[in-house]
Enzyme design. Structure first.
Site, PDB file in Angstrom:
ATOM      1  N   GLY A 128     -10.133 -16.285  47.917  1.00  0.00           N
ATOM      2  CA  GLY A 128     -10.611 -16.703  46.607  1.00  0.00           C
ATOM      3  C   GLY A 128     -10.413 -15.596  45.594  1.00  0.00           C
TER       4      GLY A 128
ATOM      5  N   ASP B  88      -1.668 -16.350  41.642  1.00  0.00           N
ATOM      6  CA  ASP B  88      -1.036 -17.191  42.654  1.00  0.00           C
ATOM      7  C   ASP B  88      -1.401 -18.670  42.554  1.00  0.00           C
ATOM      8  OD1 ASP B  88      -3.647 -16.929  43.616  1.00  0.00           O
ATOM      9  OD2 ASP B  88      -3.057 -16.233  45.601  1.00  0.00           O
TER      10      ASP B  88
ATOM     11  N   SER C  25      -4.583 -12.505  43.409  1.00  0.00           N
ATOM     12  CA  SER C  25      -4.284 -13.471  44.459  1.00  0.00           C
ATOM     13  C   SER C  25      -5.572 -13.862  45.173  1.00  0.00           C
ATOM     14  CB  SER C  25      -3.304 -12.877  45.473  1.00  0.00           C
ATOM     15  OG  SER C  25      -3.124 -13.776  46.559  1.00  0.00           O
ATOM     16  N   HIS C  26      -5.561 -15.028  45.763  1.00  0.00           N
ATOM     17  CA  HIS C  26      -6.675 -15.455  46.596  1.00  0.00           C
ATOM     18  C   HIS C  26      -6.742 -14.625  47.879  1.00  0.00           C
ATOM     19  CE1 HIS C  26      -6.817 -18.757  43.813  1.00  0.00           C
ATOM     20  NE2 HIS C  26      -7.894 -19.234  44.422  1.00  0.00           N
ATOM     21  N   SER C  27      -5.652 -13.979  48.224  1.00  0.00           N
ATOM     22  CA  SER C  27      -5.570 -13.168  49.434  1.00  0.00           C
ATOM     23  C   SER C  27      -5.411 -11.692  49.076  1.00  0.00           C
ATOM     24  CB  SER C  27      -4.366 -13.599  50.273  1.00  0.00           C
ATOM     25  OG  SER C  27      -4.061 -12.628  51.245  1.00  0.00           O
TER      26      SER C  27
END
Length: 137
Positions: free
Chosen positions: A54, A78, A19-21
């Protein structure tokens, strides 16, 4: 960048969450672990190399290594950048290993949960991926 691993190595297909998070990745991994226990190799990575939102190839490679199974690894992402970086990470591991890695076209959380449940039964990588991708429109 954040990365995490949970569980012990088994013959079951491994699951990687990208995920970017970091919070999303970790939360999805926690949900998978609570649903299926420790019988499926599981790793997550989220955030870029500087700690912001990112993804990055090195973090994804580390997660693949952590969740590696000779049965293969299914990756759940994601957003598009996570997919592109996951494909690059797989390619950099070499042809033989890349052939046992699939970036799934499935929702991140739901896909990872149903894939892990399928993997926990000892299903093949193809079956794990097909089960997860049934969730895609």
């Amino acid at each position: 960048m954040s990365a995490g691993v949970a569980g012990e190595r088994t013959a079951n297909v491994g699951i990687v969450i990208v995920s970017h998070s970091p919070l999303v990745a970790r939360g999805a991994a926690d949900m998978v672990r609570q649903m299926v226990g420790d019988c499926v190799p599981l790793a997550w990575t989220g955030g870029n190399a500087e700690g912001g939102l990112g993804t990055h190839v090195a973090g994804i490679q580390a997660a693949i290594e952590a969740a590696w199974s000779d049965a293969g690894v299914a990756i759940f992402v994601d957003l598009g950048g996570a997919e592109t970086n996951s494909e690059m990470a797989a390619e950099l591991l070499g042809t033989a290993r890349a052939a046992r890695i699939v970036v799934c076209n499935a929702p991140l959380v739901e896909g990872a949960v149903v894939a892990a449940a399928e993997a926990s039964c000892g299903s093949s990588l193809a079956k794990v991926v097909a089960t997860a991708e049934e969730l895609s429109p």
